[in-house]
Design an enzyme around this catalytic site. Structure first.
Site, PDB file in Angstrom:
ATOM      1  N   HIS A 124      61.097  13.336  45.354  1.00 11.39           N
ATOM      2  CA  HIS A 124      60.414  12.063  45.121  1.00 11.39           C
ATOM      3  C   HIS A 124      59.165  11.939  45.984  1.00 11.39           C
ATOM      4  O   HIS A 124      59.017  12.601  47.015  1.00 11.39           O
ATOM      5  CB  HIS A 124      61.358  10.884  45.375  1.00 11.39           C
ATOM      6  CG  HIS A 124      61.908  10.797  46.768  1.00 11.39           C
ATOM      7  ND1 HIS A 124      61.150  10.406  47.856  1.00 11.39           N
ATOM      8  CD2 HIS A 124      63.158  11.046  47.252  1.00 11.39           C
ATOM      9  CE1 HIS A 124      61.905  10.409  48.940  1.00 11.39           C
ATOM     10  NE2 HIS A 124      63.128  10.801  48.608  1.00 11.39           N
ATOM     11  N   CYS A 177      66.728  14.671  50.598  1.00  8.42           N
ATOM     12  CA  CYS A 177      65.772  14.760  49.500  1.00  8.42           C
ATOM     13  C   CYS A 177      64.505  15.494  49.939  1.00  8.42           C
ATOM     14  O   CYS A 177      64.228  15.647  51.125  1.00  8.42           O
ATOM     15  CB  CYS A 177      65.402  13.368  48.999  1.00  8.42           C
ATOM     16  SG  CYS A 177      66.730  12.538  48.097  1.00  8.42           S
TER      17      CYS A 177
END
Length: 218
Positions: A178, A193
């Protein structure tokens, strides 16, 4: 038998025998209906898979073929494969591959085996490392927090190796790729992440489809 979902995994599946392979996976499998998935060709069914997970079409990279059976990377179970018999599914070509190198803090996008771009990224903190091994793009989701720079998240099949180590609100979340709202890349700071510059995330959202293989290397 359990059904593998976004938040529910299953046990008894073999480990991915080529966890560190950077060979491109060029075929994705999509089920036509809910189907049992096995631990080996002609082996024991361990769980069910469905054509969609959380409303997103499930496309799993094919990693092996044997005696009419195919092995796919599994969602929600890190570094594991499941086997499916012939029939009840279709395939689609996969042209792209994402390679994350943790030690170099990079993500490289390849198409048809040719490097397109490489970006400097931030990865998981030492207590919540980005899971190693092969996984795939499960789908995309929109999250309201401003930290994602107003861009969708690419959710991966991988989950945190230690769910108890991540922030409480992320316990049932998958590892993702992201955008990040601050210009701070090249660090070990996330809950696992991969944080991307917003311009780079826009490229991936425009170009990369569900089922695209992702390999995370040391």
């Amino acid at each position: 038998m359990p059904t593998i979902t976004y938040t529910q995994a299953a046990t008894g599946f073999p480990a991915d025998p080529d966890q560190a392979s950077t060979t491109a996976l060029t075929e994705g499998l999509q089920l036509a209906a809910k189907s049992p998935v096995y631990d080996a060709p002609g082996g024991q069914a361990r769980a069910y898979l469905t054509p969609q997970i959380s409303g997103v079409d499930l496309v799993m990279p094919i990693v092996a073929r044997r005696d009419g059976w195919v092995a796919v990377l599994l969602p929600s179970i890190n570094r594991s494969v499941g086997w499916l018999p012939a029939g009840g599914w279709t395939t689609r070509p996969l042209r792209d591959q994402l390679v994350v190198r943790r030690s170099a803090f990079t993500l490289t996008w390849l198409r048809d085996g040719v490097t397109q771009q490489t970006w400097t990224v931030t990865i998981g903190a030492p207590s919540t490392p980005t899971p190693l091994g092969r996984t795939f793009v499960l789908g995309r989701s929109s999250l309201p927090s401003k930290v994602y720079a107003g861009l969708d998240v690419l959710a991966l099949g991988a989950v945190p190796d230690d769910k108890n180590a991540v922030d409480e609100g992320l316990y049932d979340a998958h590892t993702g790729i992201h955008a990040w709202y601050r210009n701070e890349f090249g660090y070990k700071k996330s809950n696992g992440c991969v944080r991307m510059p917003p311009a780079a995330q826009k490229v991936l959202l425009d170009q990369v489809a569900s089922g695209t293989s992702v390999i995370v290397l040391p």
